[in-house]
Write an enzyme that holds these catalytic residues in place. Structure first.
Site, mmCIF file in Angstrom:
data_model
loop_
_atom_site.group_PDB
_atom_site.id
_atom_site.type_symbol
_atom_site.label_atom_id
_atom_site.label_comp_id
_atom_site.label_asym_id
_atom_site.label_seq_id
_atom_site.Cartn_x
_atom_site.Cartn_y
_atom_site.Cartn_z
ATOM 1 N N VAL A 4 -11.012 2.168 0.434
ATOM 2 C CA VAL A 4 -10.728 1.593 -0.881
ATOM 3 C C VAL A 4 -9.255 1.780 -1.230
ATOM 4 O O VAL A 4 -8.637 2.772 -0.856
ATOM 5 C CB VAL A 4 -11.641 2.231 -1.955
ATOM 6 C CG1 VAL A 4 -11.317 3.721 -2.133
ATOM 7 C CG2 VAL A 4 -11.525 1.505 -3.284
ATOM 8 N N VAL A 5 -8.677 0.797 -1.939
ATOM 9 C CA VAL A 5 -7.300 0.889 -2.416
ATOM 10 C C VAL A 5 -7.329 0.976 -3.932
ATOM 11 O O VAL A 5 -7.926 0.121 -4.605
ATOM 12 C CB VAL A 5 -6.468 -0.339 -1.986
ATOM 13 C CG1 VAL A 5 -5.024 -0.191 -2.468
ATOM 14 C CG2 VAL A 5 -6.502 -0.507 -0.473
ATOM 15 N N ASP A 29 -2.801 -8.237 13.049
ATOM 16 C CA ASP A 29 -3.768 -8.589 11.998
ATOM 17 C C ASP A 29 -3.078 -9.353 10.867
ATOM 18 O O ASP A 29 -3.283 -9.065 9.693
ATOM 19 C CB ASP A 29 -4.454 -7.332 11.457
ATOM 20 C CG ASP A 29 -5.796 -7.639 10.796
ATOM 21 O OD1 ASP A 29 -6.348 -8.730 11.050
ATOM 22 O OD2 ASP A 29 -6.292 -6.782 10.030
#
Length: 308
Positions: A16-17, A127
């Protein structure tokens, strides 16, 4: 720092950020989930890379926590979220205009170019995708999430043999099939992002006749009508030659053969040319309209082609 993880900015494979404050400055804190499939190796990769690379179009690492099972990365805060949120309409507010889209694409390309030729040793991001392009308060673009990045050798070696990593839809088919990683793998992924920017369409949408954005773009391209390809949310607020050039660039980036793709220096240069075309024609249009409003002169007619 995060007030017990009160404000969540996003979630990903790492964890999570959350929004936080450090010395009264906004920061973004990415906390490793215990169930994360990425884990310590990606955490270590990102820390080591961001401690040694610095570029205006790469998100800056402010600090990190490595204490037992508690792993966290502290980044500069990017107030306008990620590019995909804006293209998909998930962030309320005005739609990104064509000029802003080109600026974001150019700045993102410069960030990738720095990884390819400005680092020692050069890096492949692995990515590149629209969720990893973050936007600041004035919509300046910065590339983020370096946990999958890999060094590659220059000189006689043309590729690095490695297990495939990345995100479905953005993966270079040559890399996927042969496990050969080169900087052109990032070029392919960026080509997909560029298609997102131009069309406003998701990379994979099962409800479409052609779910994958590459096949969808090729199908629309066959009709030769740029207005059917460009995001309708732009309401044709562009000259036709600029998106045509951007689309041709995107298609060259996603060439099945990596040898036929441009490098990121060329990509950034051509995107800047797209922006110059747009700005020059917009200025001519404004000048002509200004002349007409004073009661003399002829109406401005674009001399750009409707199709190629």
């Amino acid at each position: 720092m995060t007030n017990n993880f009160q404000v969540v900015l996003g979630k990903g494979g790492f964890g999570v950020v959350c929004h936080g404050y450090l010395n009264n400055e906004h920061v973004a804190v990415k906390v490793l989930s215990q169930s994360s499939t990425q884990g310590y190796n990606e955490f270590k990769t990102e820390v080591e890379l961001l401690l040694r690379v610095h570029h205006v179009n790469l998100v800056s690492l402010i600090g990190y926590c490595d204490e037992g099972n508690d792993l966290a990365l502290i980044y500069e805060y990017m107030g306008n979220g990620n590019l995909k949120e804006h293209l998909s309409g998930k962030r309320r507010g005005s739609v990104l205009n064509w000029s802003n889209r080109l600026k974001i694409a150019t700045e993102s390309a410069l960030g990738i170019e720095y990884l390819h030729i400005g680092c020692k040793s050069p890096m492949v991001h692995r990515d590149v995708k629209s969720t990893n392009i973050l936007l600041g308060e004035t919509f300046e673009a910065k590339l983020a999430d370096f946990g999958l990045s890999r060094s590659f050798l220059v000189g006689g070696n043309t590729h690095v043999s490695t297990n495939v990593a990345g995100t479905i839809g953005y993966l270079d088919p040559e890399y996927y099939q042969k496990n050969w990683l080169t900087e052109k793998s990032d070029v392919y992924s960026f080509g997909i992002v560029l298609l997102e920017i131009i069309t406003g369409q998701p990379v994979i949408e099962q409800s479409r006749e052609k779910p994958y954005i590459v096949e969808c773009a090729k199908s629309m391209l066959a009709n030769g009508d740029i207005d059917s390809i460009v995001d309708p949310n732009l309401h044709r607020g562009y000259d036709k030659s600029s998106p045509w050039k951007a689309l041709e660039l995107a298609m060259s980036c996603i060439n099945p053969s990596s040898m036929e793709r441009p490098n990121m220096t060329r990509v950034a240069h051509e995107l800047n040319e797209c922006l110059e075309i747009y700005e020059n024609l917009s200025k001519r249009s404004q000048d002509a309209n200004s002349t007409n409003s004073m009661g003399h002169g002829t109406s401005f007619i674009s001399d750009t082609p409707s199709a190629r």
